[in-house]
Structures are given as structure tokens and as C-alpha cells.
Design a protein around this motif. Structure first.
Motif, PDB file in Angstrom:
ATOM      1  N   THR A  66       0.803  -1.256  -0.063  1.00  0.00           N
ATOM      2  CA  THR A  66       0.012   0.032   0.054  1.00  0.00           C
ATOM      3  C   THR A  66       0.789   1.316   0.065  1.00  0.00           C
ATOM      4  N   ALA A  71       4.013  -3.018   3.404  1.00  0.00           N
ATOM      5  CA  ALA A  71       3.165  -4.330   3.591  1.00  0.00           C
ATOM      6  C   ALA A  71       2.014  -3.918   4.013  1.00  0.00           C
ATOM      7  N   LEU A  72       1.025  -4.885   3.862  1.00  0.00           N
ATOM      8  CA  LEU A  72      -0.502  -4.718   4.201  1.00  0.00           C
ATOM      9  C   LEU A  72      -0.375  -5.015   5.887  1.00  0.00           C
ATOM     10  N   ASN A  73       0.282  -5.790   6.273  1.00  0.00           N
ATOM     11  CA  ASN A  73       0.480  -6.072   7.648  1.00  0.00           C
ATOM     12  C   ASN A  73       1.863  -6.481   8.094  1.00  0.00           C
ATOM     13  N   GLY A  74       1.723  -6.707   9.347  1.00  0.00           N
ATOM     14  CA  GLY A  74       3.316  -6.794  10.324  1.00  0.00           C
ATOM     15  C   GLY A  74       3.814  -8.354   9.837  1.00  0.00           C
ATOM     16  N   SER A  75       3.091  -9.058   9.685  1.00  0.00           N
ATOM     17  CA  SER A  75       3.528 -10.545   9.155  1.00  0.00           C
ATOM     18  C   SER A  75       4.204 -10.572   7.799  1.00  0.00           C
ATOM     19  N   ASN A  76       3.496  -9.747   6.568  1.00  0.00           N
ATOM     20  CA  ASN A  76       4.095  -9.488   5.346  1.00  0.00           C
ATOM     21  C   ASN A  76       5.440  -8.903   5.470  1.00  0.00           C
ATOM     22  N   ALA A  77       5.361  -7.912   6.267  1.00  0.00           N
ATOM     23  CA  ALA A  77       6.570  -6.807   6.344  1.00  0.00           C
ATOM     24  C   ALA A  77       7.631  -7.674   6.809  1.00  0.00           C
ATOM     25  N   LYS A  78       7.476  -8.565   7.697  1.00  0.00           N
ATOM     26  CA  LYS A  78       8.908  -9.292   8.353  1.00  0.00           C
ATOM     27  C   LYS A  78       9.043 -10.314   7.138  1.00  0.00           C
TER      28      LYS A  78
END
Length: 248
Positions: free
Chosen positions: A137, A154-161
């Protein structure tokens, strides 16, 4: 390389894209454009996710690029829309090729093409973990120094990691020194500055840039990117896919 189909585009490492910094590059850094906006040779390779040429995110980005070109074309070169992409991990370029740990192990005689082929082999031998699909985003213009790019998150923390670990895995695989991975900011470049602006014009540009980023963020634009691919580039306007990165 002649048989490869090019993506028109590059990562912005080694040379700032701030419109106030272009007239006086740091010693040893190589220009990507001359002072007339003509593209210069800047050869290297990188792992990118191309932006598909359809959808709301793509259309908004082309609108922003057109506005920047119309208002600031005396200082600004737009990225061809066919080259829009998000860099996952820059690998080789004329500025930072010395970061390879294996070049200090008696292998400094390798040519660029030999190094590129070795990197291809290293990347193609393994599978990587990364989000599928990779969706990002648009972010706001907070604390940026890259005024020719839209920041991405990233759309959420999991994907950012997962994306952070993906970058780390690439660097480990090709055995290069860390590039401050933990502070890397994902982005899509819509253009480059090739000469400095007067301060008043720069202030106008910063206001426009903040509005463009805010508009991209408020409309909830989601960029669904093509899968990651290792690419060769000769300049900032064309990328040639070499090999896709396989997923685990």
C-alpha cells in the motif's frame, strides 16, 4: 542479453534523488543522467517485482508522473510506466560492486558478466520464502529524501517481516555485505531529478509531492506486484529479466 525482453526501468542506491543534491554528487558516485536529462550508462543487476500495467495503482502513478513532468520537467525525467517496479534487493551497480564478500577471496579478476552469471546460478539454485502475492500500500511523504518515488508498505506486520527476511536471504545467498537491511524503505520510482531546483521551486515540489502521496494513501491503493525476478540493467530506463526467484 539480446534475447531478453526488457522491462523499461532501477533501484535508487548510490545517488540521491533529492532535487537539491544533484549538482554536487558525493565523490566517487556516478551520475545516472546528465544535466540535460539524458540517460547515462549505469550498469548492474537487482531483484525487483514489476508493477502490472493495469489497475488503479498503476493509473494513479502514471497521473502523478505526468503532473510532475508537466510542472517540473526542467529538472525531472519520468520513469517509463512500463518500467514501474518495486526493488526487493539491489545487488550490483557501478557504485557498490565492492560489497561482495567473495571478491576479497582471490577473485577480483572476474568480469561483470562473469559475476552476473555467478549471481544467477546462486539465486536459481534455491527457493525463497516471500508473500504470495506481494501486495503493498502507498505511504505518506514522512521523512523521505527520495522525492521521485512513492513509499510502499506491506499490508500487515507478518508480510513486512517476510519481505525483510526475503531481502536478508537474497543477500546471504549471493554473499554480499549488509546494506542496512533493517532500515530499507520499499518504493516505486516515478521519476528522477537530473539537476537542482531553486529553493522556491523545491518547496512547491515538496508540497505537490506530499499531496500526491496523501492521495495515493487515502484512496486505499493496493499494488499487487508481479513475482520477484533477478534483472540486468544498463541504465535507469530498461531492465532485462534473467531468472525468476522460485518460492518455497
Amino acid at each position: 542479453m539480446a534475447s531478453m525482453v526488457p522491462y523499461a526501468f532501477v533501484p535508487q542506491r548510490g545517488y540521491a534523488n533529492s532535487p537539491l543534491e544533484l549538482e554536487h554528487p558525493a565523490p566517487g558516485l556516478i551520475r545516472k543522467f546528465d544535466t540535460q536529462g539524458r540517460v547515462l550508462t549505469f550498469r548492474g543487476n537487482t531483484v525487483i517485482c514489476p508493477l502490472p500495467q493495469n489497475g488503479r495503482f498503476f493509473n494513479e502513478l502514471t497521473t502523478i508522473s505526468a503532473a510532475a513532468t508537466e510542472r517540473y520537467g526542467s529538472y525531472f525525467v519520468p520513469t517509463p510506466p512500463s518500467s514501474y517496479h518495486m526493488t526487493i534487493c539491489g545487488i550490483m551497480d557501478p557504485v557498490v560492486s565492492e560489497k561482495f564478500s567473495w571478491l576479497s577471496q582471490g577473485r577480483r579478476g572476474l568480469s561483470f558478466d562473469e559475476m552476473e552469471q555467478e549471481i544467477k546460478l546462486l539465486l536459481s539454485r534455491r527457493r525463497f520464502r516471500y508473500p504470495n502475492p506481494i501486495r503493498m500500500t502507498a505511504g505518506l511523504a514522512n521523512n523521505t529524501t527520495d522525492y521521485g518515488a512513492i513509499p510502499l508498505f506491506a499490508l500487515n506486520g507478518s508480510n513486512a517481516k517476510k519481505l525483510l527476511n526475503f531481502r536478508k536471504d537474497i543477500e546471504k545467498t549471493v554473499r554480499i555485505f549488509s546494506q542496512s537491511i533493517n532500515v530499507y524503505r520499499f518504493h516505486i520510482t516515478f521519476g528522477y531529478f537530473f539537476r537542482s531546483m531553486p529553493l522556491a521551486a523545491f518547496e512547491d515540489y515538496k508540497r505537490d509531492y506530499a499531496l500526491w502521496c496523501s492521495r495515493m494513501n487515502k484512496i486505499g491503493n493496493i499494488a499487487t506486484l508481479a513475482p520477484p525476478v533477478f534483472c540486468h540493467f544498463d541504465n535507469m530506463l530498461s531492465y532485462y529479466p534473467i531468472t525468476p526467484l522460485k518460492q518455497r
